[in-house]
Design an enzyme around this catalytic site. Structure first.
Site, PDB file in Angstrom:
ATOM      1  N   SER A  16       0.782  -1.207   0.130  1.00 54.78           N
ATOM      2  CA  SER A  16       0.091   0.072  -0.081  1.00 54.78           C
ATOM      3  C   SER A  16       0.775   1.229  -0.110  1.00 54.78           C
ATOM      4  CB  SER A  16      -1.021   0.014   1.252  1.00 54.78           C
ATOM      5  OG  SER A  16      -2.019   0.947   1.319  1.00 54.78           O
ATOM      6  N   GLN A  17       0.625   2.165   1.064  1.00 54.40           N
ATOM      7  CA  GLN A  17       1.539   3.302   0.964  1.00 54.40           C
ATOM      8  C   GLN A  17       3.161   2.966   1.012  1.00 54.40           C
ATOM      9  OE1 GLN A  17       0.826   7.308   3.603  1.00 54.40           O
ATOM     10  NE2 GLN A  17       2.170   5.818   4.600  1.00 54.40           N
TER      11      GLN A  17
END
Length: 450
Positions: free
Chosen positions: A90-91
């Site tokens: 993800s991030q």
């Protein structure tokens, strides 16, 4: 005599902590050991960016992660680290791209003898986050507008950067250029996994690095065609469900689900009411407090960034001035527990499939390295990207990527793609299969690199 080592860094995502990557590390270690490529592997899960700290923006999160990696390499005494692989979830994939850019430029003397190997992202919003509504449904337009405002407000600096809110939050554009793109190009292999459905956080197009999203285009009503021959062996449950994008048919829709019983409708309504009036307000308050706190405590570091002196401070004693070290070791506290994750799962069907005829890895990799130029794109409309996203897409597509469109049957495919809550009998079988496939793919690439 100590042997040369291969360092594998696994970076968690927004609102997470290092334990979210434990399942992936476990499967990687087991698989690579079975494939005789694990003896020289060492795994490192950065720990200093948990929970609210993930709101602080890619640069500060990236520098904190870089500090941890530098310290680990400096203090490692059981051999010489000569190879580096990085996985970002993800991030964490964006943080990883920032980190390697600085790693191979500002800290070049520490990493010049370390050879980049694999760079992997799992459900990472490479093109940022944006909501598209090609069907023109009115309520979706209103909902997406509200979500856009909330996301760029209550998720702190990181949220504004994800939505590329303005010119002062354009780090994603910068990450596609200069030192960051050059560092990314040095890795022998780049792999991007993207959920095709059930990921309510990161849409397919942004994780897959493409301007075309069949699943948004047809409101997720297309009938999926899965790869029939999956490379690898020894899958414990079912085979991973990889969507054959070239086989998608715009005239073939998924069968309509039967009408729910009153009991199921009642349960659904109850969940919605609880989420709306209990969980959502708590989450908004906590995120708001986290955003405010993040802004206050990172203000001085942002000044250092804007003045171009933060990297000099970081370099001191491998990047630890007293000021920055104080921030790195400062704890926000975990006031939201994992129960708010709402990561319930469904069991997938076909639980005892046998991989009788393996597709050679070479053939699979060839197909999915060129899949973004496949015939499937001519069947679907391009998304209306703004100029920033067009630049990011154009730059990232200068490099070759192995792109894997994965289907996970779960309420929260975003969490299950790395089994961030751990693996047990309740974990979606398709999620476990995805992780097993990832590990076997990486094992093959490591063999090939050697």
């Amino acid at each position: 005599m100590t042997s040369d080592k291969h360092l594998f860094v696994l970076i968690h995502g927004l609102w997470g902590n290092y334990t979210h990557m434990e399942s992936m590390r476990t499967i990687l270690s087991t698989t690579l050991k079975k494939e005789d490529v694990n003896d020289d592997m060492i795994y490192f899960l950065p720990k200093q960016n948990a929970m609210f700290k993930t709101f602080d923006g890619i640069e500060i999160i990236g520098y904190r992660t870089l500090i941890e990696v530098c310290e680990f390499i400096r203090d490692y005494k059981d051999g010489k680290i000569t190879k580096l692989s990085v996985m970002g979830y993800s991030q964490g994939g964006l943080v990883a791209r920032f980190m390697i850019g600085k790693m191979l430029t500002e800290f070049k003397e520490l990493f010049e003898d370390i050879e980049p190997q694999l760079f992997i992202t799992m459900a990472t919003p490479h093109l940022g986050v944006e909501f598209y509504n090609p069907t023109g449904i009115a309520y979706k337009s209103a909902l997406y507008s509200a979500l856009r405002t909330l996301g760029s407000t209550i998720l702190g600096k990181s949220g504004r950067e994800m939505f590329i809110a303005n010119s002062s939050n354009n780090i994603l554009v910068k990450l596609s250029q200069g030192e960051y793109l050059e560092a990314l190009s040095l890795f022998k292999w780049r792999i991007a996994f993207a959920n095709v459905k059930n990921d309510r956080t990161v849409a397919f197009y942004t994780a897959f690095i493409t301007d075309c999203d069949p699943f948004i285009d047809f409101d997720n009503k297309l009938k999926y065609t899965f790869e029939e021959k999956i490379p690898g062996s020894g899958y414990k449950g079912i085979l991973p469900k990889i969507v054959d994008l070239n086989a998608l048919n715009v005239n073939s829709h998924a069968p309509t689900k039967p009408t729910k019983t009153y009991k199921k409708w009642g349960r659904t309504i109850l969940i919605i009411l609880v989420a709306t009036f209990l969980i959502l307000p708590i989450a908004l308050v906590m995120n708001g407090l986290g955003t405010a706190y993040s802004y206050i405590v990172t203000c001085k570091y942002r000044k250092m960034l804007s003045n171009g002196i933060l990297h000099n401070e970081v370099r001191g004693k491998l990047g630890l001035t007293e000021q920055l070290k104080g921030y790195v070791t400062d704890a926000y506290g975990s006031i939201i527990n994992s129960a708010l994750d709402m990561d319930a799962n469904y069991e997938a069907s076909n639980s005892n499939l046998v991989n009788e005829e393996e597709l050679p890895w070479k053939e699979f990799i060839q197909k999915y390295t060129t899949i973004n130029d496949g015939v499937w794109k001519s069947k679907f409309k391009k998304l209306p990207f703004d100029e920033n996203r067009k630049v990011i897409l154009r730059n990232l597509n200068k490099l070759k990527w192995i792109r894997v469109p994965i289907y996970i049957k779960a309420v929260n495919a975003h969490g299950v793609i790395v089994a961030r809550r751990g693996m047990d009998e309740n974990t979606a079988a398709t999620g476990i299969a995805c992780i097993e496939f990832t590990a076997q793919l990486l094992a093959y690439l490591m063999h090939k690199s050697n």
